[in-house]
Design a protein around this motif. Structure first.
Motif, PDB file in Angstrom:
ATOM      1  N   LYS A  56      58.853  40.535  28.812  1.00 57.44           N
ATOM      2  CA  LYS A  56      57.743  40.240  27.911  1.00 57.44           C
ATOM      3  C   LYS A  56      57.735  41.230  26.763  1.00 57.44           C
ATOM      4  O   LYS A  56      56.887  41.155  25.873  1.00 57.44           O
ATOM      5  N   GLY A  57      58.635  42.204  26.811  1.00 60.56           N
ATOM      6  CA  GLY A  57      58.718  43.170  25.732  1.00 60.56           C
ATOM      7  C   GLY A  57      57.668  44.261  25.812  1.00 60.56           C
ATOM      8  O   GLY A  57      57.324  44.859  24.803  1.00 60.56           O
ATOM      9  N   LEU A  92      61.184  41.018  20.134  1.00 56.32           N
ATOM     10  CA  LEU A  92      61.908  39.774  20.393  1.00 56.32           C
ATOM     11  C   LEU A  92      61.597  39.239  21.793  1.00 56.32           C
ATOM     12  O   LEU A  92      61.256  38.075  21.973  1.00 56.32           O
ATOM     13  N   ARG A  93      61.690  40.134  22.778  1.00 52.17           N
ATOM     14  CA  ARG A  93      61.437  39.739  24.161  1.00 52.17           C
ATOM     15  C   ARG A  93      59.975  39.358  24.334  1.00 52.17           C
ATOM     16  O   ARG A  93      59.085  40.106  23.971  1.00 52.17           O
ATOM     17  N   THR A 115      61.814  33.894  25.360  1.00 50.09           N
ATOM     18  CA  THR A 115      61.122  34.118  26.634  1.00 50.09           C
ATOM     19  C   THR A 115      61.988  33.604  27.781  1.00 50.09           C
ATOM     20  O   THR A 115      62.999  32.935  27.567  1.00 50.09           O
ATOM     21  N   TYR A 116      61.555  33.915  28.992  1.00 46.50           N
ATOM     22  CA  TYR A 116      62.425  33.734  30.150  1.00 46.50           C
ATOM     23  C   TYR A 116      61.655  33.089  31.305  1.00 46.50           C
ATOM     24  O   TYR A 116      60.530  33.469  31.587  1.00 46.50           O
ATOM     25  N   GLU A 141      49.678  37.541  28.473  1.00 46.14           N
ATOM     26  CA  GLU A 141      49.945  38.956  28.186  1.00 46.14           C
ATOM     27  C   GLU A 141      50.889  39.166  26.990  1.00 46.14           C
ATOM     28  O   GLU A 141      50.585  39.919  26.071  1.00 46.14           O
ATOM     29  N   ALA A 142      52.030  38.456  27.006  1.00 45.35           N
ATOM     30  CA  ALA A 142      53.019  38.678  25.952  1.00 45.35           C
ATOM     31  C   ALA A 142      52.470  38.249  24.591  1.00 45.35           C
ATOM     32  O   ALA A 142      52.670  38.943  23.585  1.00 45.35           O
ATOM     33  N   SER A 143      51.760  37.097  24.554  1.00 46.41           N
ATOM     34  CA  SER A 143      51.221  36.619  23.275  1.00 46.41           C
ATOM     35  C   SER A 143      50.279  37.644  22.668  1.00 46.41           C
ATOM     36  O   SER A 143      50.316  37.893  21.461  1.00 46.41           O
TER      37      SER A 143
END
Lengths: 319, 546
Positions: free
Chosen positions: A223-224, B94-95, B100-101, B122-124
């Motif tokens: 997620k970085g 980027l990740r 995304t995965y 979370e990532a957003s």
């Protein structure tokens, strides 16, 4: 009934049961010990009649089971008996000592627990790099040196040579204002922190590293997120249970195991109280101290169990 | 590079450091220079067996190496930027933002201590793509699009409170939430039951179409990848074997290896006539686990003839492994009777004779955990020879060699340790260990599910040959209908603890079907483009995994 409440009720009743067994053990232990209470009160020159009278008076001729329940009944009502040597009520004289011990333990815990967890997180973040090695090295060294030696070294340098802090706690007064009290216990708190830091820090490090192998940590990485956020948000919440266990064991040590530190710094806590009365063969006091120590130990471990149960989402939120 | 190109990979080389037990650590290459391109909104399928480097390549598009894996050379251009030369801060952006995965096991990839919604958004939020509120709104929309029940509320649950199929969809929502340009799907349906697999597959396919995202879809199952991909790249041992459109790869493969993958599982097995005297007869077995208040098996009755194979088929939770536990005596049934070789078996393991134990052997799904890693192959196979037949010394060694010959492994393996064997070889050793007891019946519990298709084929052929020679019966537990077709003489279909269909293979596999068998049969992916849409359109019954 929800499984959490059932589990908690189970743990608490088990704790009480354990405490009961410990009380039996303590009582039986002091009975088995050689020596006669009446003899030790009256001294070697006492006449047989005087001894017999005293024994009858103290109920020492009653069967042990009856004496045990009489003692237990008193304990449950807050009556820990009277000291043989001073004739004073144990509960009240121990009360102030226990307060002092808890005061010292509280401040030592307040500094060492967050510090240990922070250092543990830091060690994971910089795993196998110099900060990790430094933290591990220093804490390992401080745990390896006997605590009384650390105490004397610290006392010599900080207390005597550079006169930064009070070398002993001999002037400690429970009714003094908080800053005066803190100044008195600064050195013992420092030594206790050094002694218990390593355990908790290493367990934090190991528990988090264990969790860091999980697939959900990879998810977080992908997620970085930054490493510290991954550790704090995703790894730490899943390693609370083992960490709390070690924290509680160390807190128990702060109450039960600080005898040496209290003696070194002449601090009027439970440890000194116990040591004084062991040397005087004051059995009721020793029994009472044993029981209080056992209760603290069992209580803190119970807290650790409860925290583990409450931090497990599977138990907190059943399907 | 055209303006529509999103991903361009050139000469990608990936390596790792290995630490073999008997040699010094050294570096090996996992991927030896792979090139591919992917346009916006297109799907590239990466296919190959384990060790082909497909996951490693997928993760390389996020500049990530799992464990000790390192990207050692080449270029990975995403959106006109070589991410292998970017700074860590840019890679982080980027990740989880642009790329995304979705992992194979959503159950392990969700943090058990946090609510699903927190993890999906979370990532957003972290990358500043959306505010928390907007991200949550988008997550709910995605939950709805992916066909999750109660899309407004499911985010408040913890991962253990939803099923495996649902969690896999949540993971897809997690990947799509930040509006990425590329999603890497790494075997997203492999851990699911077949009937659940097609629902998730369909949900993923529609989500890709509706959001216009590009995707890399990694799997070992060519039939699955054929349903979702525009292009397919076949990989073997870290090298490109063939790269073309999905249609070309499926309908006109050029390379031998691709042809083998396309035609995998074409074993023909002529079914045998059941004998009137079965070697195993289960009568009205009902069983439950201690401490629970529901039956896992209801009134199960099946027969198995000597030297034949009974396949027990069903999804996870259908009770098929429990049946094996009851037959082996690990779980005594609450009612019912087991007859074995003409005698009634004691319900519990301790009261069974050594002869009962010898004649009834087992092979497991995970060969590597079914063997002691500190024992050599010779010791592992030799143990039943000592235990049941009292063999020692030269005689034992000779028998071990015979057994190794039977499983098509040379005598050279006798002093090897399990860690030195491949997955297929490990399973062969387990088969030899079962054979060493000279059993009448071997229970095979998902013995090929953890293996690559071509390796699994080899194991099935071996089992069939051994059956011919040794006249041993197999109770074959599996969720894979292709395996059943290849090996069974009779079939029992299990659903929620009951046998819903039972008979010879030809009876069970020919219409009219009951609804459940129909669902099960139609859910097996076929090596045919457009199969997925056809199946979904013709379904009669919802799968239990939803």
């Amino acid at each position: 009934m929800s499984p959490v409440i059932r589990l908690l009720a189970q743990r608490i009743s088990l704790g009480l049961l354990l405490l009961f067994f410990v009380s039996v053990l303590i009582f039986a232990g002091t009975i088995i010990l050689p020596g006669d209470v009446a003899q030790s009160i009256l001294g070697q020159s006492a006449t047989p009649e005087a001894l017999a009278n005293l024994r009858r008076e103290m109920g020492l001729n009653d069967p042990p089971v009856q004496r045990y329940f009489a003692w237990l009944g008193g304990v449950l009502q807050g009556d820990l008996g009277t000291s043989l040597t001073s004739g004073r009520d144990i509960a009240s004289s121990m009360g102030s000592r226990l307060q002092n011990t808890l005061f010292l333990a509280f401040w030592a815990a307040l500094i060492s627990v967050p510090l240990a967890i922070f250092l543990g997180l830091l060690a994971v973040r910089y795993r196998d790099r110099w900060p990790d090695k430094l933290i591990s090295g220093v804490t390992l060294a401080s745990i390896s040196v006997p605590e009384f030696l650390i105490a004397y070294v610290v006392m010599f340098f900080l207390g005597v040579k550079f006169r930064l802090l009070n070398p002993t706690a001999i002037g400690f007064r429970p009714d003094a204002d908080i800053f005066a009290k803190l100044e008195m216990i600064a050195l013992p708190v420092l030594v206790l922190t050094l002694v218990i830091l390593a355990h908790m820090m290493r367990m934090t490090r190991a528990a988090i590293l264990n969790v860091m192998q999980s697939a959900y940590i990879e998810t977080a990485e992908l997620k970085g997120l930054t490493m510290f956020k991954i550790i704090w948000r995703h790894a730490f919440p899943n390693s609370i249970a083992p960490v709390v266990n070690v924290v509680m064991l160390n807190l128990a040590y702060l109450v039960v195991g600080v005898v040496v530190i209290e003696v070194v710094f002449v601090y009027p806590g439970m440890g000194q109280y116990l040591v004084d009365h062991v040397s005087k063969r004051d059995v009721p006091v020793v029994q009472a101290c044993g029981l209080v120590f056992a209760a603290v130990y069992i209580g803190l471990n119970l807290v650790a169990d409860i925290v583990s149960i409450l931090t497990n989402p599977r138990l907190r939120h059943p399907k | 590079m055209s303006s529509d190109t999103l991903v361009k990979v050139r000469g990608l080389k990936i390596g790792a450091t290995v630490y073999p037990p008997d040699a010094a650590p050294h570096d090996i290459d996992i991927v030896h220079g792979v090139d591919f391109e992917l346009e916006r909104g297109k799907v590239l399928g990466l296919i190959g067996e384990s060790g082909a480097g497909k996951s490693t390549i997928g993760l390389a598009t996020m500049a990530y190496g799992r464990g000790g894996v390192k990207i050692t050379g080449g270029e990975v251009w995403i959106n006109g930027r070589d991410i292998l030369k970017s700074r860590l801060r840019d890679v982080r952006r980027l990740r989880g933002g642009e790329v995304t995965y979705v992992s194979q096991s959503a159950a392990a990839s969700f943090n058990p201590a946090k609510k699903i919604m927190d993890q999906v958004v979370e990532a957003s939020v972290e990358h500043g793509k959306f505010s928390r509120r907007k991200a949550e709104k988008r997550a709910v929309e995605l939950f709805r699009k992916l066909g999750l029940p109660e899309p407004d509320k499911i985010g408040n649950r913890y991962p253990h409170q939803v099923s495996g199929g649902q969690l896999q969809r949540c993971m897809t929502a997690l990947a799509l939430c930040p509006e990425p340009e590329l999603v890497v799907f790494d075997e997203p349906t492999t851990a699911l039951d077949v009937t659940t697999q097609i629902d998730v597959l369909m949900a993923i396919k529609e989500a890709i179409r509706d959001t216009g995202v590009a995707a890399i879809y990694i799997t070992h199952d060519l039939a699955v990848v054929a349903q979702v991909s525009d292009d397919i790249m076949v990989l073997k041992m870290g090298e490109k074997v063939e790269y073309g459109t999905a249609e070309q790869i499926i309908n006109a493969p050029r390379e031998e290896y691709t042809k083998a993958l396309v035609s995998v599982r074409s074993i023909e097995h002529e079914e045998k006539v059941p004998s009137p005297e079965p070697v195993l007869r289960c009568q009205n077995i009902t069983a439950r686990y201690t401490g629970t208040n529901f039956d896992v098996l209801h009134n199960v009755s099946v027969d198995l003839s000597p030297g034949q194979t009974l396949a027990v088929v069903g999804e996870s939770g259908s009770g098929k492994s429990t049946l094996a536990r009851v037959i082996t005596g690990l779980l005594p049934p609450s009612t019912g009777r087991i007859e074995f070789a003409g005698r009634t078996l004691a319900p519990d393991l301790p009261s069974r004779s050594r002869e009962d134990l010898r004649e009834l052997q087992m092979i497991y799904q995970m060969a590597d955990v079914a063997m002691n890693p500190r024992q050599t192959v010779g010791t592992i196979i030799g143990r039943p020879l000592e235990f049941y037949f009292g063999m020692r010394g030269e005689k034992k060694r000779k028998r071990i060699q015979e057994l190794l010959d039977q499983i098509e492994m040379g005598a050279g393996f006798i002093d090897r340790y399990p860690a030195e064997l491949s997955g297929g070889q490990k399973q062969r050793v387990c088969i030899a260990r079962a054979l060493a007891a000279d059993p009448k019946l071997i229970i095979c519990d998902e013995v090929t599910s953890a293996l690559d298709p071509l390796v699994a084929d080899g194991i099935l052929k071996l089992l069939l040959n051994l059956q011919k020679v040794e006249n041993v019966a197999y109770l074959f537990i599996t969720h894979d209908l292709a395996t059943v077709r290849a090996i069974a003489d009779s079939i029992a279909v299990m659903y929620q603890g009951k046998v819903v269909r039972y008979g010879t293979k030809s009876e069970v596999m020919s219409p009219p079907f009951d609804d459940y068998t129909d669902l099960l049969l139609s859910s097996v992916p076929e090596m045919k483009l457009g199969w997925l849409e056809e199946v979904i359109a013709n379904r009669k019954m919802e799968s239990a995994g939803n």
